[in-house]
Scaffold this motif. Structure first.
Motif, short mmCIF file in Angstrom:
data_model
loop_
_atom_site.label_atom_id
_atom_site.label_comp_id
_atom_site.label_asym_id
_atom_site.label_seq_id
_atom_site.Cartn_x
_atom_site.Cartn_y
_atom_site.Cartn_z
N GLU A 221 41.40 40.92 51.28
CA GLU A 221 39.99 40.21 50.97
C GLU A 221 39.64 40.50 49.37
O GLU A 221 39.34 39.69 48.65
N VAL A 222 39.90 41.53 48.90
CA VAL A 222 39.93 41.84 47.38
C VAL A 222 40.81 40.90 46.53
O VAL A 222 40.46 40.18 45.51
N GLY B 127 32.85 44.07 43.79
CA GLY B 127 32.26 45.37 44.30
C GLY B 127 30.67 45.07 44.83
O GLY B 127 30.20 45.43 45.93
N ASN B 128 30.08 44.20 43.87
CA ASN B 128 28.50 43.99 44.30
C ASN B 128 28.66 42.89 45.57
O ASN B 128 27.79 43.25 46.50
N ARG B 129 29.35 42.16 45.76
CA ARG B 129 29.60 41.07 46.75
C ARG B 129 29.96 41.84 48.03
O ARG B 129 29.32 41.69 49.16
N ILE C 239 36.84 48.87 44.15
CA ILE C 239 37.64 47.63 44.10
C ILE C 239 38.74 47.92 43.05
O ILE C 239 40.14 47.70 43.50
N ASP C 240 38.60 48.68 42.13
CA ASP C 240 39.82 49.00 41.05
C ASP C 240 41.06 49.70 41.86
O ASP C 240 42.11 49.67 41.76
N ARG D 77 46.30 41.70 37.58
CA ARG D 77 45.71 40.75 38.55
C ARG D 77 46.36 39.38 38.80
O ARG D 77 46.54 39.19 39.99
N SER D 78 46.73 38.75 37.70
CA SER D 78 47.41 37.55 37.98
C SER D 78 48.59 37.58 38.52
O SER D 78 48.95 36.77 39.58
#
Length: 82
Positions: free
Chosen positions: A10-11, A25-27, A35-36, A51-52
């Motif tokens: 999901e992340v 994180g907010n979502r 999240i990190d 990330r990419s």
């Protein structure tokens, strides 16, 4: 390779959609640090550098599917058209 958890996938989908850690994180209703931590675990499991790279490897290994990518692209295309 150890399979990714539902939350890790999901992340990754959120990262692929362009969310920052804070936005994801907010979502999801969790702290940016959570999240990190998920991303750090994903990097380690996939052997990613950032990330990419994690998104690219997730696509390669099937953790993010082509229909999911199409949905991500569709959301961005619709937002740009509006």
């Amino acid at each position: 390779m150890k399979p990714l958890t539902r939350r890790q996938r999901e992340v990754l989908r959120m990262v692929a959609s362009g969310y920052t850690s804070a936005q994801a994180g907010n979502r999801l209703g969790v702290a940016r640090a959570t999240i990190d931590r998920h991303l750090a675990d994903v990097y380690r499991q996939l052997g990613a550098n950032d990330r990419s790279h994690a998104v690219a490897l997730a696509i390669y290994y099937g953790h993010i599917t082509l229909p999911e990518l199409a949905a991500i692209a569709g959301v961005h295309t619709q937002e740009q058209a509006a």
